[in-house]
Design a protein around this motif. Structure first.
Motif, PDB file in Angstrom:
ATOM      1  N   PRO A  81       0.808  -1.222   0.000  1.00  0.00           N
ATOM      2  CA  PRO A  81       0.000   0.000   0.000  1.00  0.00           C
ATOM      3  C   PRO A  81       0.839   1.270   0.000  1.00  0.00           C
ATOM      4  O   PRO A  81       0.361   2.333  -0.384  1.00  0.00           O
ATOM      5  N   VAL A  82       2.105   1.158   0.433  1.00  0.00           N
ATOM      6  CA  VAL A  82       3.047   2.277   0.375  1.00  0.00           C
ATOM      7  C   VAL A  82       4.387   1.746  -0.125  1.00  0.00           C
ATOM      8  O   VAL A  82       4.677   0.563  -0.013  1.00  0.00           O
ATOM      9  N   LEU A  83       5.206   2.643  -0.661  1.00  0.00           N
ATOM     10  CA  LEU A  83       6.552   2.267  -1.087  1.00  0.00           C
ATOM     11  C   LEU A  83       7.524   2.424   0.083  1.00  0.00           C
ATOM     12  O   LEU A  83       7.280   3.217   0.997  1.00  0.00           O
ATOM     13  N   PRO A  84       8.628   1.684   0.077  1.00  0.00           N
ATOM     14  CA  PRO A  84       9.603   1.813   1.160  1.00  0.00           C
ATOM     15  C   PRO A  84      10.133   3.247   1.266  1.00  0.00           C
ATOM     16  O   PRO A  84      10.560   3.837   0.275  1.00  0.00           O
ATOM     17  N   LYS A  85      10.115   3.780   2.487  1.00  0.00           N
ATOM     18  CA  LYS A  85      10.526   5.166   2.716  1.00  0.00           C
ATOM     19  C   LYS A  85      11.597   5.302   3.792  1.00  0.00           C
ATOM     20  O   LYS A  85      11.954   6.420   4.167  1.00  0.00           O
ATOM     21  N   THR A  86      12.118   4.185   4.281  1.00  0.00           N
ATOM     22  CA  THR A  86      13.183   4.220   5.283  1.00  0.00           C
ATOM     23  C   THR A  86      14.270   3.230   4.886  1.00  0.00           C
ATOM     24  O   THR A  86      14.012   2.293   4.110  1.00  0.00           O
ATOM     25  N   PRO A  87      15.482   3.407   5.397  1.00  0.00           N
ATOM     26  CA  PRO A  87      16.543   2.436   5.086  1.00  0.00           C
ATOM     27  C   PRO A  87      16.165   1.013   5.477  1.00  0.00           C
ATOM     28  O   PRO A  87      16.451   0.059   4.744  1.00  0.00           O
ATOM     29  N   GLU A  88      15.525   0.859   6.639  1.00  0.00           N
ATOM     30  CA  GLU A  88      15.141  -0.475   7.082  1.00  0.00           C
ATOM     31  C   GLU A  88      14.094  -1.087   6.160  1.00  0.00           C
ATOM     32  O   GLU A  88      14.112  -2.295   5.896  1.00  0.00           O
ATOM     33  N   ALA A  89      13.186  -0.261   5.643  1.00  0.00           N
ATOM     34  CA  ALA A  89      12.156  -0.776   4.737  1.00  0.00           C
ATOM     35  C   ALA A  89      12.765  -1.258   3.424  1.00  0.00           C
ATOM     36  O   ALA A  89      12.367  -2.303   2.889  1.00  0.00           O
ATOM     37  N   ILE A  90      13.727  -0.502   2.915  1.00  0.00           N
ATOM     38  CA  ILE A  90      14.421  -0.927   1.690  1.00  0.00           C
ATOM     39  C   ILE A  90      15.175  -2.228   1.939  1.00  0.00           C
ATOM     40  O   ILE A  90      15.102  -3.188   1.144  1.00  0.00           O
ATOM     41  N   ALA A  91      15.918  -2.280   3.039  1.00  0.00           N
ATOM     42  CA  ALA A  91      16.700  -3.476   3.346  1.00  0.00           C
ATOM     43  C   ALA A  91      15.786  -4.687   3.531  1.00  0.00           C
ATOM     44  O   ALA A  91      16.063  -5.777   2.999  1.00  0.00           O
ATOM     45  N   LEU A  92      14.697  -4.525   4.264  1.00  0.00           N
ATOM     46  CA  LEU A  92      13.792  -5.641   4.508  1.00  0.00           C
ATOM     47  C   LEU A  92      13.171  -6.142   3.208  1.00  0.00           C
ATOM     48  O   LEU A  92      13.084  -7.362   2.983  1.00  0.00           O
ATOM     49  N   HIS A  93      12.755  -5.231   2.348  1.00  0.00           N
ATOM     50  CA  HIS A  93      12.174  -5.646   1.064  1.00  0.00           C
ATOM     51  C   HIS A  93      13.147  -6.515   0.281  1.00  0.00           C
ATOM     52  O   HIS A  93      12.773  -7.569  -0.251  1.00  0.00           O
TER      53      HIS A  93
END
Length: 353
Positions: A291-303
């Motif tokens: 529903p949202v795109l990754p917006k934090t370093p942790e979100a990018i890494a987790l994806h």
């Protein structure tokens, strides 16, 4: 093949059968559970059944046509029935195909043994779960530690019988435990290289990123079938995960321990939002359901950790069970769009004296 000889055949799993079915056909026994039976018709109008059969680690579809001596027996199979199939097995036009096959119901003792699962797989999953517990116990943020510990305490049994997917990767009972454990190892390795990543948040994010699958991909308590349910069908695992974590977080703030957290920085509300963002953004793109795109370093890494583990599990399975078109070339598999190639082995250098 005489019925008296069936009990003398080697009893193997579906995964083991895939490894040998493309070789010279050999007779084997399989103990299986019926997940579904669908009646269809050929282009000429003749009836046949597609019977989906499962065990602890794998599944396949047995197509029973009207000229098969077991056609009438297959017509009586019902969901969750436990059976033995014994016969010659080949990797045919429709995948695994039994020839000269015999079928019978499993005894109560045989069913109990089958439900224990493949011993090697069970041992690996137990080790993975133990690693997840250890990673969680290493969390320093008391809020994330309590939330993760409460999740295992409340939902650990269901977690341990949930698949990471219905197909494609870790699509087996306990597959989510395997997926989460390996993702945690990978996430912590990346956090060691990029120390600005919030290690505690990464561990919690990995644990909860697919927690909605406990309702979308949970296996039956006594079996290897993955039923559908209306809640999961209408909401999907990302909204379910957001709802679960939100509810558990609110409940956690009502406990006596929460009084000591009011002076912590970052504030509890900020931590909650960052964790929810990891769940919401872990598919990475709108077209894949985030529903949202990754917006934090942790979100990018987790994806990317999620994507890496899913893709490498697909490759592992293809190398293990795929059809070899030529030496080192494996036929493409869904959802992979191309043939794959065997990996390059590490160089084998002589030991220094």
């Amino acid at each position: 093949m005489e019925d008296t000889l069936a009990s003398d055949l080697d009893l193997i799993s579906i995964t083991q059968l895939r490894q040998v079915a493309n070789q010279t056909p050999q007779p084997y026994r399989l103990h299986l559970q019926v997940e579904s039976r669908i009646e269809k018709a050929t282009s000429s109008g003749s009836p046949f059944f597609e019977v989906k059969l499962v065990d602890a680690g794998d599944s396949f579809v047995w197509r029973v046509f009207d000229n098969n001596p077991l056609f009438q027996d297959a017509a009586k199979l019902t969901r969750n029935t436990f059976i033995q199939l014994a016969g010659q097995w080949v990797d045919g036009k429709y995948g695994l195909e039994p020839r000269q096959v015999q079928m019978r119901l499993l005894s109560e003792g045989e069913t109990s043994t089958l439900l224990l699962g493949d011993p090697d797989l069970a041992t690996r999953q137990q080790a993975d779960y133990a690693d997840i517990v250890a990673f969680i116990e290493s969390i320093r943020d008391p809020r994330l530690l309590k939330l993760c510990s409460a999740f295992l305490e409340r939902h650990g049994e269901r977690f341990r019988r949930t698949g990471a997917a219905r197909r494609n990767h870790h699509a087996r009972r306990g597959g989510l435990v395997e997926h989460v454990a390996q993702m945690m190892r990978c996430a912590l390795a990346i956090a060691g290289v990029y120390p600005h990543l919030n290690r505690d948040l990464m561990i919690a994010g990995v644990l909860f990123h697919d927690c909605g699958k406990l309702w979308e991909n949970a296996y039956a308590e006594s079996g290897f079938t993955m039923p559908y349910n209306l809640t999961a069908e209408m909401l999907g695992h990302i909204p379910l995960g957001l709802e679960l974590v939100n509810k558990m977080w609110r409940d956690m703030l009502d406990t006596p321990a929460a009084a000591a957290w009011t002076l912590l920085e970052p504030a509890s509300e900020t931590v909650r939002l960052h964790l929810l963002h990891l769940i919401a953004a872990h598919h990475g793109t709108y077209e894949f359901g985030s529903p949202v795109l990754p917006k934090t370093p942790e979100a990018i890494a987790l994806h990317h950790v999620d994507n890496i583990d899913a893709k490498l599990e697909m490759f592992r399975r293809a190398y293990e069970t795929g059809k070899e078109l030529a030496p080192g070339i494996i036929e493409k598999f869904l959802p992979w769009p191309v043939n794959i190639v065997a990996p390059l082995p590490s160089v084998n250098l002589p030991r220094a004296e």
